[in-house]
Design a protein around this motif. Structure first.
Motif, PDB file in Angstrom:
ATOM      1  N   ALA A  27       2.481  -6.592 -53.450  1.00 16.97           N
ATOM      2  CA  ALA A  27       3.744  -7.267 -53.176  1.00 16.97           C
ATOM      3  C   ALA A  27       3.422  -8.622 -52.565  1.00 16.97           C
ATOM      4  O   ALA A  27       2.331  -8.833 -52.017  1.00 16.97           O
ATOM      5  CB  ALA A  27       4.611  -6.439 -52.227  1.00 16.97           C
ATOM      6  N   ALA A  44       7.907  -6.995 -55.128  1.00 20.07           N
ATOM      7  CA  ALA A  44       6.904  -5.983 -55.460  1.00 20.07           C
ATOM      8  C   ALA A  44       6.918  -5.799 -56.963  1.00 20.07           C
ATOM      9  O   ALA A  44       7.975  -5.589 -57.564  1.00 20.07           O
ATOM     10  CB  ALA A  44       7.208  -4.655 -54.764  1.00 20.07           C
ATOM     11  N   LEU A 416       7.150   1.884 -51.446  1.00 20.59           N
ATOM     12  CA  LEU A 416       6.790   0.477 -51.280  1.00 20.59           C
ATOM     13  C   LEU A 416       6.838   0.046 -49.823  1.00 20.59           C
ATOM     14  O   LEU A 416       6.585  -1.122 -49.516  1.00 20.59           O
ATOM     15  CB  LEU A 416       7.744  -0.405 -52.094  1.00 20.59           C
ATOM     16  CG  LEU A 416       7.704  -0.221 -53.617  1.00 20.59           C
ATOM     17  CD1 LEU A 416       8.758  -1.090 -54.276  1.00 20.59           C
ATOM     18  CD2 LEU A 416       6.323  -0.538 -54.166  1.00 20.59           C
TER      19      LEU A 416
END
Length: 585
Positions: A27, A44, A416
């Motif tokens: 990311a 990301a 994430l």
């Protein structure tokens, strides 16, 4: 790394690489976007797509590497899986190196050296450093291809990299995963803020004084850490980071065991060996389906429908003399699996949920053990769940059910959270007030031999005295809380006037080891302290200072008589193929 050394202060862009056990990704965010939008403008790359027509998309790409016959890079991720399967079908794969989920091979190693190896799919040993370098280089190059269309003209010094290696050190920051997750969730509202009248005003992140557990569940492992919020930008670690091999891949293994119980081990083995491409698509189909399985607390009660490859059906008929319907009726799951048109199995949802049972129990048990060991003053009030496996409602609901008195917080896109938190860390590193040591650290020294106290095999006679060798001289103890950037100092006599001083560092899980040769002791590396020009002074004493608690290990040595003189040190964590004798007493 101190804030004075923070490379991000002059960087236009922060890029974080999350190198996971089963999946990896990255990311990034520009500094001006961070200053104006916080977490909303972190990009990301979530467009990883598997070929083959099954539509599998994921936040990250598989941690899978393929090297050519000359050890050069071939491919990574989904592409590596597909290229390798094609090579197998053409019987051209034998001299290639294929590594899948290779990070897990290093999971139980307390220490590693530069020569540590991992095995490829053919059982051949290969340098782990090369495997990681190729993999990280791919993710780095993929990022540059993603951003090159913007024609920004970025120079290497314009970028700060986080959570990776193979990057110039002046542009590199290291962030621990739990701390990156905490930093990301600092932007996620989790608590109600009230005014003086007790009325709710708004939702805010964890307040000062909040103690919470970070439960990071990935594909291969689960990791647990407990943090306390000191203030808006400062955390304190309350327990030793712990975990185990109870990630999402355990569910995959349970699924294969279920298929073996239905079709037979010989059938599944032949299917894996002869039809690897079909097997890969079959596994990917299950990867998609398992994301939608919900337990009894969920809303989805429809059966899970999975297509059975035609070749697998043929193997069952050829090797067992059964149709797929016979295979179901002959198994213990006859009332939980139905055959649908087109060679499809409709698995009862409660049957699919049992695939999560063992892993779910292991996670809950480990969390409970940590909670039970918390003293009354350090009781936690919330569990923060991150990592790809935290997308499973079965696992999330199991935690909520097992610990109803705790708030369970799952951020958006939990898979994430770490990599996005690492981006934020690159912009403004979170301050960690203290960390808890996982191991006891010390050095090997000599001392006067004491009859009846020291083992005879440790006796060493010199011209002037009788010494005991291999004594573990402890710097810091496992479980001890250490303020970040605090130092532990030890003083040693110089025994050779012109020789460098070699210091061998050891680690162990034991709190009070006697000798560096004890069973659980491992040598981490060595420090070499070079003498000043002209040799050491007479009766010189060297103060060795080890700085603990950070993401990096700092060592300094000074002459106690002249503290302004700092001698050069060489600290090498990865060179310890043999144990050398210490020159310190």
């Amino acid at each position: 790394m101190s804030r004075d050394q923070d490379p991000s202060s002059s960087s236009f862009l922060v890029v974080a690489i999350d190198f996971g056990t089963t999946f990896s990704g990255y990311a990034f965010q520009f500094r001006h976007d961070y200053e104006s939008d916080g977490i909303r403008s972190i990009f990301a790359n979530t467009s990883w797509v598997a070929d083959g027509g099954n539509g599998l998309m994921s936040w990250k790409t598989p941690t899978t590497l393929l090297l050519n016959t000359d050890d050069s890079f071939n491919s990574f991720g989904y592409e590596a899986e597909e290229v390798y399967q094609e090579l197998i079908e053409n019987d051209e794969h034998h001299d290639y190196h294929y590594f899948r989920r290779f990070k897990m091979m290093l999971h139980d190693k307390m220490i590693m050296d530069r020569n540590v190896t991992i095995e490829d799919s053919g059982g051949r040993k290969y340098p782990a450093r090369s495997v990681f370098q190729h993999s990280i280089a791919y993710l780095k190059d993929h990022f540059f291809k993603t951003i090159e269309d913007r024609a920004l003209g970025l120079e290497p010094e314009d970028i700060t990299w986080v959570l990776t290696a193979g990057i110039p050190s002046k542009n590199l920051q290291l962030a621990l995963e739990p701390e990156a997750a905490s930093l990301f969730c600092k932007y996620i509202p989790t608590e109600k803020q009230t005014n003086e009248d007790g009325q709710n005003i708004k939702l805010v992140p964890f307040c000062a004084g909040t103690r919470y557990m970070i439960l990071d569940l990935g594909g291969g492992t689960g990791d647990v850490t407990v943090h306390e919020v000191i203030d808006e930008n400062t955390l304190k670690e309350l327990n030793v980071a712990s975990g185990g091999a109870w990630g999402g891949t355990n569910v995959d293994r349970a699924y294969m065991e279920l298929l073996i119980s239905i079709f037979g081990e010989d059938v599944i083995k032949r299917f894996k060996t002869e039809r690897r491409t079909d097997m890969l698509e079959f596994q990917r189909d299950f990867e998609m389906k398992k994301r939608t399985i919900r337990d009894r607390m969920g809303q989805n009660i429809r059966p899970v429908v999975i297509s059975i490859p035609a070749c697998l059906s043929e193997y069952v008929r050829e090797m067992k003399g059964w149709s797929l319907e016979n295979a179901i009726s002959n198994s213990e799951y006859a009332d939980k699996i139905k055959l649908k048109p087109g060679n499809k199995f409709a698995f009862a949802r409660e049957l699919m949920e049992t695939l999560f049972q063992t892993t779910k129990e292991q996670i809950v048990q480990h969390v409970r053990e940590i909670l039970d060991n918390q003293d009354s003053e350090n009781r936690i009030s919330a569990i923060l769940m991150v990592g790809g496996f935290s997308t499973s409602n079965i696992i999330v609901d199991a935690i909520k059910e097992a610990f109803p008195d705790l708030r369970v917080v799952v951020p958006p896109e939990p898979g994430l959270a770490v990599v996005k938190g690492a981006v934020l860390y690159g912009h403004a590193p979170l301050t960690i007030a203290s960390r808890v040591c996982k191991y006891t650290y010390g050095v090997a020294v000599y001392d006067t031999f004491k009859e009846g106290v020291h083992p005879p095999e440790k006796r060493l006679e010199t011209k002037t005295e009788v010494l005991c060798k291999d004594i573990f001289n402890k710097f810091i103890e496992a479980g001890q809380s250490v303020s970040v950037n605090s130092s532990v100092n030890k003083t040693y006599d110089v025994t050779e006037p012109n020789a460098p001083m070699a210091l061998n560092i050891f680690a162990t899980t034991e709190k009070n080891p006697a000798f560096t040769t004890d069973e659980k002791c491992e040598m981490l590396g060595s420090i070499t302290i070079q003498p000043p020009e002209g040799g050491w002074k007479k009766d010189a004493k060297i103060k060795v200072s080890m700085k603990f608690g950070g993401t990096e290990f700092e060592v300094h040595a000074t002459d106690e008589q002249s503290p302004q003189t700092v001698y050069s040190t060489q600290f090498d964590f990865l060179t310890f193929n043999s144990r050398t004798q210490s020159t310190l007493v």
